[in-house]
Design a protein around this motif. Structure first.
Motif, short mmCIF file in Angstrom:
data_model
loop_
_atom_site.label_atom_id
_atom_site.label_comp_id
_atom_site.label_asym_id
_atom_site.label_seq_id
_atom_site.Cartn_x
_atom_site.Cartn_y
_atom_site.Cartn_z
N CYS A 266 0.84 -1.21 0.00
CA CYS A 266 0.00 0.00 0.00
C CYS A 266 0.87 1.25 0.00
CB CYS A 266 -0.93 0.00 1.21
SG CYS A 266 -2.25 -1.21 1.10
N ASP A 267 1.94 1.24 0.78
CA ASP A 267 2.86 2.39 0.81
C ASP A 267 3.49 2.62 -0.57
OD1 ASP A 267 2.37 2.83 3.49
OD2 ASP A 267 4.24 1.87 4.17
N LEU A 268 3.89 1.55 -1.24
CA LEU A 268 4.48 1.68 -2.57
C LEU A 268 3.49 2.29 -3.56
CD1 LEU A 268 6.32 -1.74 -2.70
CD2 LEU A 268 7.43 0.50 -2.76
N LEU A 269 2.25 1.83 -3.50
CA LEU A 269 1.23 2.36 -4.41
C LEU A 269 0.94 3.83 -4.10
CD1 LEU A 269 -1.16 -0.72 -4.42
CD2 LEU A 269 0.34 0.02 -6.28
N ASP A 270 0.85 4.17 -2.82
CA ASP A 270 0.62 5.57 -2.44
C ASP A 270 1.79 6.45 -2.87
OD1 ASP A 270 -1.85 4.98 -1.34
OD2 ASP A 270 -1.10 4.91 0.73
N THR A 271 3.00 5.94 -2.72
CA THR A 271 4.18 6.70 -3.12
C THR A 271 4.15 6.99 -4.61
OG1 THR A 271 5.50 5.79 -1.32
CG2 THR A 271 6.71 6.69 -3.19
N ASN A 272 3.74 6.00 -5.40
CA ASN A 272 3.66 6.23 -6.85
C ASN A 272 2.65 7.31 -7.19
OD1 ASN A 272 5.71 4.59 -7.59
ND2 ASN A 272 4.45 3.04 -8.57
N LEU A 273 1.54 7.32 -6.50
CA LEU A 273 0.55 8.39 -6.74
C LEU A 273 1.15 9.75 -6.39
CD1 LEU A 273 -2.74 6.74 -5.41
CD2 LEU A 273 -2.07 7.14 -7.80
N ASP A 274 1.88 9.81 -5.29
CA ASP A 274 2.53 11.07 -4.91
C ASP A 274 3.60 11.47 -5.93
OD1 ASP A 274 0.95 11.15 -2.64
OD2 ASP A 274 2.53 10.35 -1.32
N LEU A 275 4.34 10.50 -6.43
CA LEU A 275 5.39 10.80 -7.41
C LEU A 275 4.82 11.38 -8.70
CD1 LEU A 275 7.74 7.72 -6.92
CD2 LEU A 275 8.33 10.12 -6.50
N LEU A 276 3.63 10.92 -9.07
CA LEU A 276 3.02 11.44 -10.30
C LEU A 276 2.79 12.95 -10.23
CD1 LEU A 276 0.47 8.61 -11.12
CD2 LEU A 276 2.51 9.24 -12.43
N ASP A 277 2.61 13.46 -9.02
CA ASP A 277 2.44 14.91 -8.85
C ASP A 277 3.71 15.67 -9.19
OD1 ASP A 277 -0.18 14.62 -8.01
OD2 ASP A 277 0.33 14.59 -5.88
N ASN A 278 4.85 14.97 -9.25
CA ASN A 278 6.13 15.62 -9.54
C ASN A 278 6.47 15.68 -11.02
OD1 ASN A 278 6.69 16.03 -6.77
ND2 ASN A 278 7.46 13.95 -6.59
N ILE A 279 5.60 15.12 -11.85
CA ILE A 279 5.84 15.17 -13.29
C ILE A 279 5.60 16.60 -13.76
CG2 ILE A 279 5.05 14.36 -15.55
CD1 ILE A 279 6.51 12.21 -14.02
N GLY A 280 6.56 17.11 -14.50
CA GLY A 280 6.46 18.49 -14.98
C GLY A 280 7.12 18.66 -16.33
N ALA A 281 7.63 19.83 -16.56
CA ALA A 281 8.23 20.18 -17.86
C ALA A 281 9.68 19.75 -17.98
CB ALA A 281 8.12 21.68 -18.09
N GLU B 10 11.80 5.98 -10.37
CA GLU B 10 11.30 5.62 -9.03
C GLU B 10 9.95 4.92 -9.13
OE1 GLU B 10 11.47 8.75 -6.07
OE2 GLU B 10 13.20 9.62 -7.09
N ILE B 11 9.08 5.42 -9.99
CA ILE B 11 7.77 4.79 -10.19
C ILE B 11 7.94 3.38 -10.69
CG2 ILE B 11 5.70 4.84 -11.65
CD1 ILE B 11 5.73 7.93 -11.33
N HIS B 12 8.85 3.19 -11.66
CA HIS B 12 9.09 1.85 -12.20
C HIS B 12 9.62 0.91 -11.11
CE1 HIS B 12 10.06 -1.33 -14.99
NE2 HIS B 12 11.28 -1.36 -14.48
N ALA B 13 10.54 1.38 -10.30
CA ALA B 13 11.09 0.54 -9.22
C ALA B 13 9.99 0.15 -8.23
CB ALA B 13 12.23 1.28 -8.52
#
Length: 145
Positions: free
Chosen positions: A95-110, A121-124
């Motif tokens: 669950c922590d890994l899945l939540d972390t991936n959702l949080d990481l998606l917020d860091n996608i930018g230009a 990190e998402i792939h790992a």
């Protein structure tokens, strides 16, 4: 519950890639459960035992897999015993890994370079989640057999 309390551990076989993830995630069980140990001496013995079981179960898994992956001989599969309590801890880790991936998606930018790091990190985390799913499937198959 640990095997020493009478709860039977379930033995499963894992491939080397799954073993690597299981080793890391079992070590993370230590990291994410350390805070209750700060007041360990203040707890009643029953609660002390419950906390000790978390660490005992994680230790048994890592002992079976080997603490240092660089010194573990290459094998086709590794047999490891999992207790229901440790499986519960691993479910929390997933669950922590899945939540972390959702949080990481917020860091996608230009910034493409920053995005590459985030995607790595998402792939790992996704790889770890898939490995834990294999562990859960093997565990479920064994306890229902």
């Amino acid at each position: 519950m640990s095997a020493h309390q009478g709860s039977s551990a379930c033995r499963i076989s894992v491939d080397p890639s799954t073993a690597d993830v299981l080793r890391i995630e079992a070590k993370k069980v230590f990291m994410f459960n350390h805070e209750p140990f700060e007041d360990f001496i203040d707890y009643v013995p029953a609660k002390q035992l419950v906390l000790a079981d978390i660490f005992r179960d994680a230790t048994a898994v890592i002992d079976a897999l080997g603490w240092d992956p660089d010194t573990v001989p290459q094998r086709e599969s590794v047999e490891v015993a999992l207790t229901p309590g440790h499986v519960q801890q691993l479910h929390r880790r997933r669950c922590d890994l899945l939540d972390t991936n959702l949080d990481l998606l917020d860091n996608i930018g230009a910034d493409n370079d920053a995005n590459a790091i985030v995607m790595s990190e998402i792939h790992a985390n996704r790889h770890a989640t898939e490995a834990l799913n294999r562990v859960f499937d093997a565990y479920a198959d064994t306890i229902t057999a």
